[in-house]
Design a protein around this motif. Structure first.
Motif, PDB file in Angstrom:
ATOM      1  N   ASP A 121       0.837  -1.205   0.000  1.00 31.44           N
ATOM      2  CA  ASP A 121       0.000   0.000   0.000  1.00 31.44           C
ATOM      3  C   ASP A 121       0.872   1.255   0.000  1.00 31.44           C
ATOM      4  N   ALA A 122       1.916   1.230   0.817  1.00 28.74           N
ATOM      5  CA  ALA A 122       2.786   2.405   0.944  1.00 28.74           C
ATOM      6  C   ALA A 122       3.545   2.674  -0.354  1.00 28.74           C
ATOM      7  N   ILE A 123       4.100   1.619  -0.948  1.00 31.70           N
ATOM      8  CA  ILE A 123       4.881   1.823  -2.161  1.00 31.70           C
ATOM      9  C   ILE A 123       3.982   2.198  -3.328  1.00 31.70           C
ATOM     10  N   GLU A 124       2.762   1.683  -3.354  1.00 34.06           N
ATOM     11  CA  GLU A 124       1.837   2.044  -4.423  1.00 34.06           C
ATOM     12  C   GLU A 124       1.334   3.479  -4.257  1.00 34.06           C
ATOM     13  N   ARG A 125       1.233   3.938  -3.033  1.00 35.06           N
ATOM     14  CA  ARG A 125       0.869   5.337  -2.808  1.00 35.06           C
ATOM     15  C   ARG A 125       1.976   6.243  -3.342  1.00 35.06           C
ATOM     16  N   GLU A 126       3.221   5.888  -3.034  1.00 35.04           N
ATOM     17  CA  GLU A 126       4.364   6.666  -3.533  1.00 35.04           C
ATOM     18  C   GLU A 126       4.426   6.608  -5.058  1.00 35.04           C
ATOM     19  N   THR A 127       4.237   5.426  -5.615  1.00 35.36           N
ATOM     20  CA  THR A 127       4.279   5.254  -7.065  1.00 35.36           C
ATOM     21  C   THR A 127       3.223   6.116  -7.749  1.00 35.36           C
ATOM     22  N   ALA A 128       2.019   6.124  -7.201  1.00 35.07           N
ATOM     23  CA  ALA A 128       0.935   6.905  -7.804  1.00 35.07           C
ATOM     24  C   ALA A 128       1.220   8.401  -7.730  1.00 35.07           C
ATOM     25  N   LEU A 166       1.022  16.299 -32.758  1.00 40.34           N
ATOM     26  CA  LEU A 166       1.704  15.560 -31.705  1.00 40.34           C
ATOM     27  C   LEU A 166       0.744  15.260 -30.571  1.00 40.34           C
ATOM     28  N   MET A 167       0.832  14.033 -30.054  1.00 41.08           N
ATOM     29  CA  MET A 167      -0.013  13.642 -28.917  1.00 41.08           C
ATOM     30  C   MET A 167       0.689  12.525 -28.147  1.00 41.08           C
ATOM     31  N   LEU A 168       0.276  12.349 -26.904  1.00 40.39           N
ATOM     32  CA  LEU A 168       0.819  11.280 -26.073  1.00 40.39           C
ATOM     33  C   LEU A 168      -0.171  10.138 -25.998  1.00 40.39           C
ATOM     34  N   ASP A 169       0.308   8.928 -26.188  1.00 34.67           N
ATOM     35  CA  ASP A 169      -0.509   7.729 -26.059  1.00 34.67           C
ATOM     36  C   ASP A 169      -0.314   7.180 -24.654  1.00 34.67           C
ATOM     37  N   GLY A 170      -1.004   7.820 -23.709  1.00 38.91           N
ATOM     38  CA  GLY A 170      -0.938   7.424 -22.309  1.00 38.91           C
ATOM     39  C   GLY A 170      -2.198   7.903 -21.614  1.00 38.91           C
ATOM     40  N   TRP A 171      -2.957   6.987 -21.014  1.00 40.72           N
ATOM     41  CA  TRP A 171      -4.249   7.383 -20.473  1.00 40.72           C
ATOM     42  C   TRP A 171      -4.110   8.408 -19.349  1.00 40.72           C
ATOM     43  N   MET A 172      -3.046   8.289 -18.559  1.00 44.15           N
ATOM     44  CA  MET A 172      -2.913   9.181 -17.418  1.00 44.15           C
ATOM     45  C   MET A 172      -2.626  10.610 -17.872  1.00 44.15           C
ATOM     46  N   GLU A 173      -1.698  10.787 -18.817  1.00 43.86           N
ATOM     47  CA  GLU A 173      -1.396  12.129 -19.323  1.00 43.86           C
ATOM     48  C   GLU A 173      -2.637  12.782 -19.903  1.00 43.86           C
ATOM     49  N   ASN A 174      -3.433  11.999 -20.641  1.00 46.15           N
ATOM     50  CA  ASN A 174      -4.631  12.557 -21.265  1.00 46.15           C
ATOM     51  C   ASN A 174      -5.733  12.826 -20.246  1.00 46.15           C
ATOM     52  N   ALA A 175      -5.858  11.962 -19.238  1.00 45.00           N
ATOM     53  CA  ALA A 175      -6.886  12.163 -18.222  1.00 45.00           C
ATOM     54  C   ALA A 175      -6.641  13.430 -17.417  1.00 45.00           C
ATOM     55  N   LEU A 176      -5.376  13.744 -17.179  1.00 43.86           N
ATOM     56  CA  LEU A 176      -5.039  14.912 -16.357  1.00 43.86           C
ATOM     57  C   LEU A 176      -5.370  16.235 -17.029  1.00 43.86           C
ATOM     58  N   GLU A 209      -9.386  16.052 -15.804  1.00 46.97           N
ATOM     59  CA  GLU A 209      -9.820  15.556 -14.503  1.00 46.97           C
ATOM     60  C   GLU A 209      -8.891  16.053 -13.407  1.00 46.97           C
ATOM     61  N   PRO A 210      -9.392  16.163 -12.172  1.00 46.87           N
ATOM     62  CA  PRO A 210      -8.522  16.567 -11.060  1.00 46.87           C
ATOM     63  C   PRO A 210      -7.419  15.542 -10.833  1.00 46.87           C
ATOM     64  N   ALA A 211      -6.253  16.024 -10.474  1.00 45.14           N
ATOM     65  CA  ALA A 211      -5.114  15.131 -10.254  1.00 45.14           C
ATOM     66  C   ALA A 211      -5.407  14.120  -9.156  1.00 45.14           C
ATOM     67  N   THR A 212      -6.141  14.533  -8.117  1.00 43.39           N
ATOM     68  CA  THR A 212      -6.440  13.611  -7.023  1.00 43.39           C
ATOM     69  C   THR A 212      -7.287  12.440  -7.493  1.00 43.39           C
ATOM     70  N   ALA A 213      -8.222  12.701  -8.397  1.00 42.92           N
ATOM     71  CA  ALA A 213      -9.079  11.622  -8.904  1.00 42.92           C
ATOM     72  C   ALA A 213      -8.271  10.644  -9.750  1.00 42.92           C
ATOM     73  N   VAL A 214      -7.380  11.153 -10.585  1.00 42.83           N
ATOM     74  CA  VAL A 214      -6.559  10.287 -11.430  1.00 42.83           C
ATOM     75  C   VAL A 214      -5.585   9.489 -10.563  1.00 42.83           C
ATOM     76  N   GLU A 215      -5.045  10.121  -9.537  1.00 36.37           N
ATOM     77  CA  GLU A 215      -4.131   9.413  -8.636  1.00 36.37           C
ATOM     78  C   GLU A 215      -4.850   8.287  -7.907  1.00 36.37           C
ATOM     79  N   ASP A 216      -6.062   8.541  -7.420  1.00 39.88           N
ATOM     80  CA  ASP A 216      -6.830   7.492  -6.738  1.00 39.88           C
ATOM     81  C   ASP A 216      -7.114   6.329  -7.686  1.00 39.88           C
ATOM     82  N   ILE A 275      -5.823   0.763  -9.571  1.00 39.49           N
ATOM     83  CA  ILE A 275      -5.346  -0.122 -10.635  1.00 39.49           C
ATOM     84  C   ILE A 275      -4.152  -0.939 -10.146  1.00 39.49           C
ATOM     85  N   LEU A 276      -3.228  -0.287  -9.454  1.00 37.68           N
ATOM     86  CA  LEU A 276      -2.059  -0.995  -8.945  1.00 37.68           C
ATOM     87  C   LEU A 276      -2.465  -2.078  -7.942  1.00 37.68           C
ATOM     88  N   ARG A 277      -3.382  -1.737  -7.066  1.00 36.70           N
ATOM     89  CA  ARG A 277      -3.816  -2.702  -6.057  1.00 36.70           C
ATOM     90  C   ARG A 277      -4.503  -3.903  -6.713  1.00 36.70           C
TER      91      ARG A 277
END
Length: 379
Positions: free
Chosen positions: A186-193, A228-238, A241-248, A253-255
């Motif tokens: 949990d701790a390492i996944e929180r840091e990773t996110a 030019l565009m990035l093929d990454g769901w997180m970059e596009n979601a941000l 969407e609020p960063a806190t929602a994407v981080e959660d 997903i990691l869990r």
């Protein structure tokens, strides 16, 4: 807006240079000489005045002159964003089993890392190894784009490295997922996110700004425009969407993916897998399907647009390092490049084997002959 310029460069035990220096007041500096003379080595030395491993991604030990004691140094006098300064970096002779550490100094005073150089100058480079960028692996395009981000945000490299370390820690914990400590995971996944969000956010912002810059340049540049565009769901979601929602969401997903990732031996979702997509705008096709010449021109246009973006974002017009950039350009395209570089207002360092390729560059350029580990002004 300040244009960063090197006025003096000194190399000591760097690659094939036992000791060499040059002094220049030119905005366009050209290094000419035969293959293997050390032209690219000179640009590589300059590139170490930025975070990371330089334009060849070499280890610190690899760039030391093989006839020396294992140490090397690069020193420059610059006119930068904070005025006149002396920037230096290098390593000391190896001592036993101690880890090799790069030393960085500003005005002869130690600083924590090369990130501190970003207060004085920024730089952008283009090398022949990038010619296959659009055909190569996603990891190469991701590394290329992270380098573009780094020229704007000097802390980006440290965050990318921290994310890589966090992912490796998670992978080690998952080696025996059945017996893994859930609290540690949990701790390492929180840091990773948290790190993933920081990396993805800066990438996404840079991609949007660079895409807009490319659109603005498209109609006026001699070099082809690109989408030019990035093929990454997180970059596009941000972007929406609020960063806190994407981080959660990423933490969930990691869990939920622990079993799958344990079986794979690696984390299968996240910004460490993001790709860069580039469209050759004149023909509305993926850059990978363009001809070799079209891809080269596209890369040059991308680097020129990025240099403009760095200047607008940081108020520092970056130093440009262009290795063998004119080698495969026709005379008209070469002249157009020199004109665009002049309009940019940056100091540009270029290399080439054929002096005639720079015939149209103009009398204000500083041209130096490079041979046998020495750099001399052309008479």
């Amino acid at each position: 807006m300040t244009a960063a310029r090197i006025t003096r460069l000194t190399l000591t035990h760097f690659r094939n240079y036992r000791g060499a220096s040059l002094t220049t007041t030119a905005d366009q500096v050209v290094l000419v000489g035969p293959n293997g003379a050390g032209k690219t080595n000179c640009l590589e030395a300059i590139s170490f005045l930025s975070p990371g491993r330089g334009l060849r991604r070499a280890t610190l030990e690899d760039v030391a002159n093989h006839e020396g004691d294992g140490s090397w140094a690069v020193s420059t006098e610059i006119e930068g964003a904070l005025g006149l300064a002396t920037l230096g970096t290098g390593i000391e002779p190896p001592r036993g089993d101690t880890t090799t550490t790069r030393r960085c100094r500003i005005d002869r005073e130690p600083v924590g890392s090369a990130a501190a150089f970003g207060d004085h100058l920024r730089m952008v480079w283009l090398t022949p190894s990038m010619d296959g960028l659009f055909m190569g692996a996603a990891s190469e395009r991701r590394r290329f784009f992270d380098r573009l981000v780094l020229a704007i945000d000097s802390g980006h490299s440290a965050r990318v490295s921290a994310l890589d370390r966090s992912l490796r820690s998670r992978n080690r914990l998952l080696e025996d997922v059945r017996n893994a400590d859930s609290h540690w995971l949990d701790a390492i996944e929180r840091e990773t996110a948290e790190l993933a969000i920081a990396v993805a956010a800066q990438r996404g912002q840079t991609a949007l700004k660079l895409a807009a810059m490319l659109d603005a340049r498209g109609a006026t540049s001699a070099f082809p425009s690109a989408k030019l565009m990035l093929d990454g769901w997180m970059e596009n979601a941000l972007t929406s969407e609020p960063a806190t929602a994407v981080e959660d969401r990423y933490r969930a997903i990691l869990r939920d993916s622990r079993g799958r990732d344990a079986a794979a031996g690696r984390t299968l979702d996240g910004p460490h897998l993001t790709d860069l997509e580039v469209i050759y705008a004149p023909k509305a096709m993926p850059a990978r399907d363009a001809s070799t010449g079209e891809q080269k021109a596209l890369l040059i246009g991308l680097v020129l647009a990025h240099a403009q973006l760095v200047a607008e974002t940081t108020s520092i017009t970056p130093l440009l390092l262009l290795d063998e950039v004119v080698a495969h350009l026709d005379p008209g395209r070469r002249e157009a490049l020199f004109t665009e570089l002049g309009k940019l207002g940056a100091q540009v360092w270029m290399t080439g084997a054929d002096p005639m390729a720079f015939a149209e560059i103009g009398p204000a350029a500083g041209i130096f002959d490079v041979e046998n580990g020495q750099i001399r002004p052309r008479g």
